[in-house]
Design a protein around this motif. Structure first.
Motif, PDB file in Angstrom:
ATOM      1  N   LEU A   1     -13.780   1.952  -2.650  1.00 31.88           N
ATOM      2  CA  LEU A   1     -14.432   3.138  -3.191  1.00 31.88           C
ATOM      3  C   LEU A   1     -14.180   4.340  -2.292  1.00 31.88           C
ATOM      4  O   LEU A   1     -14.126   5.486  -2.756  1.00 31.88           O
ATOM      5  CB  LEU A   1     -15.935   2.881  -3.353  1.00 31.88           C
ATOM      6  N   ILE A   2     -13.994   4.076  -1.003  1.00 31.99           N
ATOM      7  CA  ILE A   2     -13.652   5.144  -0.062  1.00 31.99           C
ATOM      8  C   ILE A   2     -12.353   5.813  -0.487  1.00 31.99           C
ATOM      9  O   ILE A   2     -12.219   7.031  -0.466  1.00 31.99           O
ATOM     10  CB  ILE A   2     -13.535   4.567   1.373  1.00 31.99           C
ATOM     11  N   VAL A   3     -11.386   5.002  -0.916  1.00 30.88           N
ATOM     12  CA  VAL A   3     -10.089   5.522  -1.359  1.00 30.88           C
ATOM     13  C   VAL A   3     -10.210   6.156  -2.747  1.00 30.88           C
ATOM     14  O   VAL A   3      -9.535   7.143  -3.050  1.00 30.88           O
ATOM     15  CB  VAL A   3      -9.034   4.395  -1.359  1.00 30.88           C
ATOM     16  N   GLU A   4     -11.073   5.593  -3.590  1.00 28.38           N
ATOM     17  CA  GLU A   4     -11.253   6.144  -4.933  1.00 28.38           C
ATOM     18  C   GLU A   4     -11.729   7.594  -4.867  1.00 28.38           C
ATOM     19  O   GLU A   4     -11.433   8.400  -5.755  1.00 28.38           O
ATOM     20  CB  GLU A   4     -12.244   5.295  -5.720  1.00 28.38           C
ATOM     21  N   HIS A   5     -12.461   7.945  -3.826  1.00 30.43           N
ATOM     22  CA  HIS A   5     -12.928   9.326  -3.667  1.00 30.43           C
ATOM     23  C   HIS A   5     -11.763  10.288  -3.443  1.00 30.43           C
ATOM     24  O   HIS A   5     -11.920  11.502  -3.618  1.00 30.43           O
ATOM     25  CB  HIS A   5     -13.928   9.434  -2.521  1.00 30.43           C
ATOM     26  N   LEU A   6     -10.591   9.759  -3.080  1.00 33.24           N
ATOM     27  CA  LEU A   6      -9.385  10.577  -2.933  1.00 33.24           C
ATOM     28  C   LEU A   6      -8.624  10.686  -4.249  1.00 33.24           C
ATOM     29  O   LEU A   6      -7.557  11.307  -4.302  1.00 33.24           O
ATOM     30  CB  LEU A   6      -8.447   9.965  -1.874  1.00 33.24           C
ATOM     31  N   LYS A   7      -9.151  10.033  -5.312  1.00 29.56           N
ATOM     32  CA  LYS A   7      -8.476   9.963  -6.609  1.00 29.56           C
ATOM     33  C   LYS A   7      -7.172   9.174  -6.528  1.00 29.56           C
ATOM     34  O   LYS A   7      -6.265   9.357  -7.330  1.00 29.56           O
ATOM     35  CB  LYS A   7      -8.183  11.369  -7.171  1.00 29.56           C
ATOM     36  N   HIS A   8      -7.098   8.274  -5.530  1.00 28.03           N
ATOM     37  CA  HIS A   8      -5.908   7.432  -5.382  1.00 28.03           C
ATOM     38  C   HIS A   8      -6.117   6.136  -6.168  1.00 28.03           C
ATOM     39  O   HIS A   8      -7.189   5.534  -6.099  1.00 28.03           O
ATOM     40  CB  HIS A   8      -5.668   7.108  -3.904  1.00 28.03           C
ATOM     41  N   PRO A   9      -5.119   5.700  -6.936  1.00 25.71           N
ATOM     42  CA  PRO A   9      -5.281   4.466  -7.720  1.00 25.71           C
ATOM     43  C   PRO A   9      -5.431   3.236  -6.833  1.00 25.71           C
ATOM     44  O   PRO A   9      -4.794   3.132  -5.782  1.00 25.71           O
ATOM     45  CB  PRO A   9      -3.992   4.393  -8.549  1.00 25.71           C
TER      46      PRO A   9
END
Length: 210
Positions: A173-181
């Motif tokens: 979810l930390i990465v999802e905040h970057l809009k990264h798949p």
């Protein structure tokens, strides 16, 4: 589970739960170092179990929240590391083949997580327990660990999390905040999280069947 110690150190067939996955990762040629985030009083458990010379063992202290513990562990990761693999030690039954699959998928996509398709019907409810809608099971996955992320992505993600004061309970979810798949790697239903006495009994049964 009403125990006097954290659940990951409870015995599972005579061995601390945390050591099962620790040994899985220790024996993998893809793994060069393991950073254990734990209270210093439990470090000797891992030091005694470490295989001689195969994996470099490091430690980090736990944070206030789970995301803080992951952040502390990330600070100890070698700068040349190509992938960070975050695993919950309360999941002792992760399979080596599944770890290899999710590592490969993370290498390709930048971030990947083990998961399994949801079997049960899932309903969303109101605060007073009335059904508001039934979710499409075909699109739902239960998230497991390890969750594997390229270190540069994870560091950027933490910058956003702390800058915006976000709370995350799931590592990708930390990465999802970057809009990264984030790619979902299908894992195994036996990769259970041991949180209750019933889970412990199930884990024993699974191990006894191997």
């Amino acid at each position: 589970m009403g125990a006097s110690m954290p659940k990951q150190y409870l015995p599972l067939l005579g061995q601390p739960i945390a050591l099962y996955s620790f040994r899985i990762f220790s024996l993998m040629s893809e793994v060069k170092e393991i950073v254990v985030v734990c209270d210093p009083s439990y470090r000797d458990i891992f030091e005694e179990a470490q295989n001689s010379g195969t994996v470099y063992l490091k430690f980090a202290s736990p944070g206030k929240e789970r995301q803080d513990s992951v952040f502390n562990g990330l600070q100890e990761v070698d700068q040349t590391t190509e992938l960070v693999c975050v695993h919950d030690s309360a999941r002792p039954l992760v399979l080596t083949d599944d770890v290899k699959k999710v590592l490969n998928d993370a290498w390709v996509h930048g971030a990947a997580v083990l998961g399994v398709p949801v079997k049960a019907t899932i309903k969303e409810a109101s605060n007073d327990n009335f059904v508001t809608r039934t979710l499409n099971r075909q699109t739902l996955w239960e998230m497991h660990t390890p969750q594997v992320i390229k270190p540069s992505l994870l560091r950027k993600g933490f910058e956003v999390v702390y800058r915006e004061g976000l709370e995350v309970t799931d590592y990708v979810l930390i990465v999802e905040h970057l809009k990264h798949p984030v790619y979902i790697t299908e894992g195994s239903y036996t990769n259970i999280k041991v949180t209750t006495p019933d889970d412990l009994l199930l884990a024993e049964r699974i191990l006894n069947q191997k």
